[in-house]
Design a protein around this motif. Structure first.
Motif, PDB file in Angstrom:
ATOM      1  N   PRO A  65       0.819  -1.220   0.000  1.00 33.65           N
ATOM      2  CA  PRO A  65       0.000   0.000   0.000  1.00 33.65           C
ATOM      3  C   PRO A  65       0.855   1.275   0.000  1.00 33.65           C
ATOM      4  CG  PRO A  65       0.172  -0.876   2.218  1.00 33.65           C
ATOM      5  CD  PRO A  65       0.918  -1.842   1.328  1.00 33.65           C
ATOM      6  N   GLY A  66       0.237   2.388  -0.399  1.00 32.59           N
ATOM      7  CA  GLY A  66       0.830   3.706  -0.238  1.00 32.59           C
ATOM      8  C   GLY A  66       2.156   3.910  -0.940  1.00 32.59           C
ATOM      9  N   LEU A  67       3.072   4.570  -0.213  1.00 31.24           N
ATOM     10  CA  LEU A  67       4.372   4.924  -0.761  1.00 31.24           C
ATOM     11  C   LEU A  67       5.172   3.693  -1.159  1.00 31.24           C
ATOM     12  CD1 LEU A  67       6.504   7.073  -1.404  1.00 31.24           C
ATOM     13  CD2 LEU A  67       7.249   6.932   0.990  1.00 31.24           C
ATOM     14  N   ALA A  68       5.070   2.633  -0.390  1.00 31.87           N
ATOM     15  CA  ALA A  68       5.814   1.411  -0.697  1.00 31.87           C
ATOM     16  C   ALA A  68       5.401   0.859  -2.064  1.00 31.87           C
ATOM     17  CB  ALA A  68       5.591   0.364   0.389  1.00 31.87           C
ATOM     18  N   GLY A  69       4.109   0.887  -2.352  1.00 26.89           N
ATOM     19  CA  GLY A  69       3.631   0.411  -3.645  1.00 26.89           C
ATOM     20  C   GLY A  69       4.114   1.283  -4.785  1.00 26.89           C
ATOM     21  N   ALA A  70       4.159   2.609  -4.560  1.00 24.21           N
ATOM     22  CA  ALA A  70       4.643   3.532  -5.585  1.00 24.21           C
ATOM     23  C   ALA A  70       6.114   3.287  -5.883  1.00 24.21           C
ATOM     24  CB  ALA A  70       4.424   4.977  -5.148  1.00 24.21           C
ATOM     25  N   LEU A  71       6.910   3.107  -4.817  1.00 24.15           N
ATOM     26  CA  LEU A  71       8.336   2.837  -5.005  1.00 24.15           C
ATOM     27  C   LEU A  71       8.546   1.504  -5.708  1.00 24.15           C
ATOM     28  CD1 LEU A  71       9.745   4.038  -1.558  1.00 24.15           C
ATOM     29  CD2 LEU A  71       9.895   5.205  -3.763  1.00 24.15           C
ATOM     30  N   ALA A  72       7.720   0.514  -5.362  1.00 26.79           N
ATOM     31  CA  ALA A  72       7.814  -0.791  -6.024  1.00 26.79           C
ATOM     32  C   ALA A  72       7.487  -0.672  -7.509  1.00 26.79           C
ATOM     33  CB  ALA A  72       6.868  -1.780  -5.354  1.00 26.79           C
ATOM     34  N   ALA A  73       6.524   0.193  -7.852  1.00 26.24           N
ATOM     35  CA  ALA A  73       6.168   0.391  -9.259  1.00 26.24           C
ATOM     36  C   ALA A  73       7.344   0.975 -10.035  1.00 26.24           C
ATOM     37  CB  ALA A  73       4.952   1.309  -9.364  1.00 26.24           C
ATOM     38  N   PHE A  74       8.011   1.971  -9.445  1.00 27.58           N
ATOM     39  CA  PHE A  74       9.178   2.556 -10.118  1.00 27.58           C
ATOM     40  C   PHE A  74      10.310   1.538 -10.233  1.00 27.58           C
ATOM     41  CE2 PHE A  74       7.218   6.687  -9.221  1.00 27.58           C
ATOM     42  CZ  PHE A  74       7.535   7.387 -10.380  1.00 27.58           C
ATOM     43  N   ALA A  75      10.552   0.756  -9.180  1.00 25.52           N
ATOM     44  CA  ALA A  75      11.624  -0.238  -9.210  1.00 25.52           C
ATOM     45  C   ALA A  75      11.356  -1.285 -10.288  1.00 25.52           C
ATOM     46  CB  ALA A  75      11.756  -0.898  -7.836  1.00 25.52           C
ATOM     47  N   TRP A  76      10.119  -1.747 -10.366  1.00 23.90           N
ATOM     48  CA  TRP A  76       9.758  -2.719 -11.411  1.00 23.90           C
ATOM     49  C   TRP A  76       9.921  -2.114 -12.800  1.00 23.90           C
ATOM     50  CZ3 TRP A  76       5.295  -1.371 -14.276  1.00 23.90           C
ATOM     51  CH2 TRP A  76       5.016  -2.237 -15.339  1.00 23.90           C
ATOM     52  N   PHE A  77       9.441  -0.886 -12.996  1.00 21.12           N
ATOM     53  CA  PHE A  77       9.467  -0.241 -14.302  1.00 21.12           C
ATOM     54  C   PHE A  77      10.898  -0.034 -14.780  1.00 21.12           C
ATOM     55  CE2 PHE A  77       8.240   3.532 -17.059  1.00 21.12           C
ATOM     56  CZ  PHE A  77       7.493   2.783 -17.954  1.00 21.12           C
ATOM     57  N   PHE A  78      11.763   0.434 -13.880  1.00 22.36           N
ATOM     58  CA  PHE A  78      13.149   0.692 -14.277  1.00 22.36           C
ATOM     59  C   PHE A  78      13.940  -0.596 -14.432  1.00 22.36           C
ATOM     60  CE2 PHE A  78      12.860   5.134 -12.157  1.00 22.36           C
ATOM     61  CZ  PHE A  78      12.189   5.603 -13.270  1.00 22.36           C
ATOM     62  N   GLY A  79      13.564  -1.645 -13.664  1.00 20.28           N
ATOM     63  CA  GLY A  79      14.194  -2.952 -13.864  1.00 20.28           C
ATOM     64  C   GLY A  79      13.887  -3.494 -15.253  1.00 20.28           C
ATOM     65  N   CYS A  80      12.631  -3.360 -15.671  1.00 22.70           N
ATOM     66  CA  CYS A  80      12.266  -3.760 -17.042  1.00 22.70           C
ATOM     67  C   CYS A  80      13.039  -2.941 -18.062  1.00 22.70           C
ATOM     68  CB  CYS A  80      10.764  -3.559 -17.252  1.00 22.70           C
ATOM     69  SG  CYS A  80       9.715  -4.663 -16.303  1.00 22.70           S
ATOM     70  N   ALA A  81      13.165  -1.636 -17.808  1.00 25.41           N
ATOM     71  CA  ALA A  81      13.859  -0.749 -18.743  1.00 25.41           C
ATOM     72  C   ALA A  81      15.300  -1.190 -18.947  1.00 25.41           C
ATOM     73  CB  ALA A  81      13.815   0.688 -18.228  1.00 25.41           C
ATOM     74  N   PHE A  82      15.998  -1.501 -17.858  1.00 30.13           N
ATOM     75  CA  PHE A  82      17.413  -1.846 -17.939  1.00 30.13           C
ATOM     76  C   PHE A  82      17.632  -3.089 -18.795  1.00 30.13           C
ATOM     77  CE2 PHE A  82      21.301  -3.885 -16.521  1.00 30.13           C
ATOM     78  CZ  PHE A  82      22.194  -2.830 -16.449  1.00 30.13           C
ATOM     79  N   PHE A  83      16.852  -4.132 -18.553  1.00 22.65           N
ATOM     80  CA  PHE A  83      17.100  -5.395 -19.253  1.00 22.65           C
ATOM     81  C   PHE A  83      16.427  -5.442 -20.621  1.00 22.65           C
ATOM     82  CE2 PHE A  83      17.988  -6.366 -14.815  1.00 22.65           C
ATOM     83  CZ  PHE A  83      19.241  -6.951 -14.949  1.00 22.65           C
ATOM     84  N   ASN A  84      15.296  -4.772 -20.801  1.00 22.78           N
ATOM     85  CA  ASN A  84      14.737  -4.659 -22.144  1.00 22.78           C
ATOM     86  C   ASN A  84      15.662  -3.843 -23.040  1.00 22.78           C
ATOM     87  OD1 ASN A  84      12.311  -6.144 -21.948  1.00 22.78           O
ATOM     88  ND2 ASN A  84      11.299  -4.454 -20.890  1.00 22.78           N
ATOM     89  N   GLY A  85      16.216  -2.754 -22.490  1.00 22.67           N
ATOM     90  CA  GLY A  85      17.152  -1.933 -23.253  1.00 22.67           C
ATOM     91  C   GLY A  85      18.411  -2.689 -23.616  1.00 22.67           C
ATOM     92  N   GLY A  86      18.808  -3.628 -22.783  1.00 23.41           N
ATOM     93  CA  GLY A  86      20.015  -4.397 -23.048  1.00 23.41           C
ATOM     94  C   GLY A  86      19.813  -5.594 -23.954  1.00 23.41           C
ATOM     95  N   SER A  87      18.567  -5.939 -24.249  1.00 24.57           N
ATOM     96  CA  SER A  87      18.325  -7.160 -25.021  1.00 24.57           C
ATOM     97  C   SER A  87      18.669  -6.999 -26.502  1.00 24.57           C
ATOM     98  CB  SER A  87      16.859  -7.584 -24.884  1.00 24.57           C
ATOM     99  OG  SER A  87      15.985  -6.613 -25.440  1.00 24.57           O
ATOM    100  N   GLY A  88      18.528  -5.792 -27.043  1.00 24.33           N
ATOM    101  CA  GLY A  88      18.694  -5.592 -28.477  1.00 24.33           C
ATOM    102  C   GLY A  88      20.075  -5.945 -28.992  1.00 24.33           C
TER     103      GLY A  88
END
Length: 399
Positions: free
Chosen positions: A296-319
């Motif tokens: 809930p709350g701030l923890a969920g927001a931080l988790a959303a950013f962590a998940w989103f940027f984790g996807c960004a790092f490895f999706n960006g590296g796949s090409g």
């Protein structure tokens, strides 16, 4: 016998101009999607019709890329790069000057034809013109132009396009024209062995090549299943406006960093192992993201950013790893297989958006798209392992 120009390696200067060309393509690929209301009002069409300017680019590129790569396979590479970039620039200029919807659509198709061929030929040129131990870094540098556009060029284009949607297209035209001049002056020529059309198309009959392309499709499908609807995941947690813009800016920047790291890793390790690691970590990121979004709350927001940027790092590296892998599988038909790879990625992006929309329409909450992406990634990992195992078993016989 090679001329002195062909014998010259593709140094930093040449790669820089190629990266600038991919930078212009990156802006063009994303900025129109954020300006649909302005386009529809100016051209007097619906938002749905304006959105077709984005869809037709992907469809045209998916079809034209492999076809043109096969037909131009015997041409000198610098000439193909220059011609395709010129066509791309002209297409964007037509869109910027369009007085009606039909003219804008025509320009969009022309730019897609040039961009599709340019994307494949640039990657093939870098792989062919760079020493094997430096291919990953060289490819990540050139492809980094596209990712840098998503992090920097697109936000700037959206800002300057609020009052006039044509301004970003003039920006793309100008950057592309400058890149074209730089390529004509600084990029060495390259003749690859002349192959018949039948020999060029031979990779289409190789299951390993087609399987590797489907792996790229799977990764992009999982990515766009969530990325397309990221605002629905972030909105309830961080609100609209600046936080969403910050998330998108961060996604592009982190993708660029992942691309750089992947380039170095691909030079040191087998691309197959790099791909395996990337898919595996993306599965873990999706699982942890699913759990984090329950907070809930701030923890969920931080988790959303962590998940989103984790996807960004490895999706960006796949090409980089995916393209390097394909270059190893079909070294004599690199332009074709990389064009097919581009088509596969376009297909994956479209499938991801369609699948995500279908899940949302069926009543699945936006957060449920994250575990759905994990299912797609697990399926992609299974396919990747099957293709890699089959390729290893055939290698001794081929040797």
């Amino acid at each position: 016998m090679k001329t002195s120009d062909e014998a010259r390696p593709a140094g930093f200067g040449a790669l820089l101009w190629l990266a600038l060309a991919t930078f212009s393509m990156g802006i063009d690929g994303y900025v129109l999607a954020g300006l649909l209301p302005q386009i529809s009002e100016d051209l007097d069409v619906s938002n749905a019709a304006a959105g077709q300017l984005v869809a037709v680019f992907a469809l045209t590129a998916a079809i034209a890329g492999p076809l043109l790569s096969a037909l131009t396979g015997r041409w000198e590479r610098k000439a193909v790069i220059s011609i395709s970039l010129a066509v791309f620039v002209v297409g964007n200029l037509v869109i910027a000057l369009a007085t009606n919807y039909a003219m804008a659509m025509t320009g969009r198709i022309v730019s897609a034809i040039g961009g599709a061929l340019l994307s494949a030929v640039v990657s093939a040129y870098v792989l062919a013109k760079t020493a094997p131990e430096r291919r990953g870094r060289a490819l990540s540098f050139v492809l980094g132009g596209f990712l840098a556009a998503t992090a920097l060029g697109v936000p700037v284009g959206l800002v300057i396009g609020q009052d006039d949607w044509r301004v970003p297209l003039f920006l793309v035209t100008g950057v592309g024209a400058i890149a074209l001049i730089g390529i004509l002056v600084n990029v060495p020529r390259l003749h690859l062995p002349a192959l018949s059309l039948r020999a060029t198309l031979r990779p289409l009959t190789q299951p390993a090549v087609m399987g590797a392309i489907l792996v790229a499709t799977g990764i992009m499908c999982a990515s766009y299943l969530c990325f397309t609807y990221a605002t629905l995941i972030f909105g309830p947690r961080v609100g609209e406006g600046l936080p969403i813009i910050a998330a998108m800016f961060g996604y592009g920047l982190v993708s660029l960093i992942g691309n750089i790291v992947s380039g170095r890793a691909t030079d040191r390790f087998n691309p197959v192992h790099v791909i395996t690691l990337i898919i595996g970590i993306l599965v873990v990121v999706a699982v942890l993201g699913t759990l984090g979004l329950m907070l809930p709350g701030l923890a969920g927001a931080l988790a959303a950013f962590a998940w989103f940027f984790g996807c960004a790092f490895f999706n960006g590296g796949s090409g980089v790893a995916l393209q390097s892998r394909l270059g190893d599988l079909a070294p004599d038909s690199m332009s074709l297989v990389l064009a097919l790879n581009g088509s596969g990625m376009q297909l994956g992006s479209a499938l991801g958006g369609i699948l995500g929309g279908a899940l949302l329409a069926s009543g699945v909450h936006a957060d449920g798209l994250v575990p759905a992406s994990a299912v797609v990634l697990v399926s992609t990992m299974i396919l990747h392992l099957i293709v890699s195992r089959a390729t290893r078993h055939r290698a001794p016989a081929a040797a």
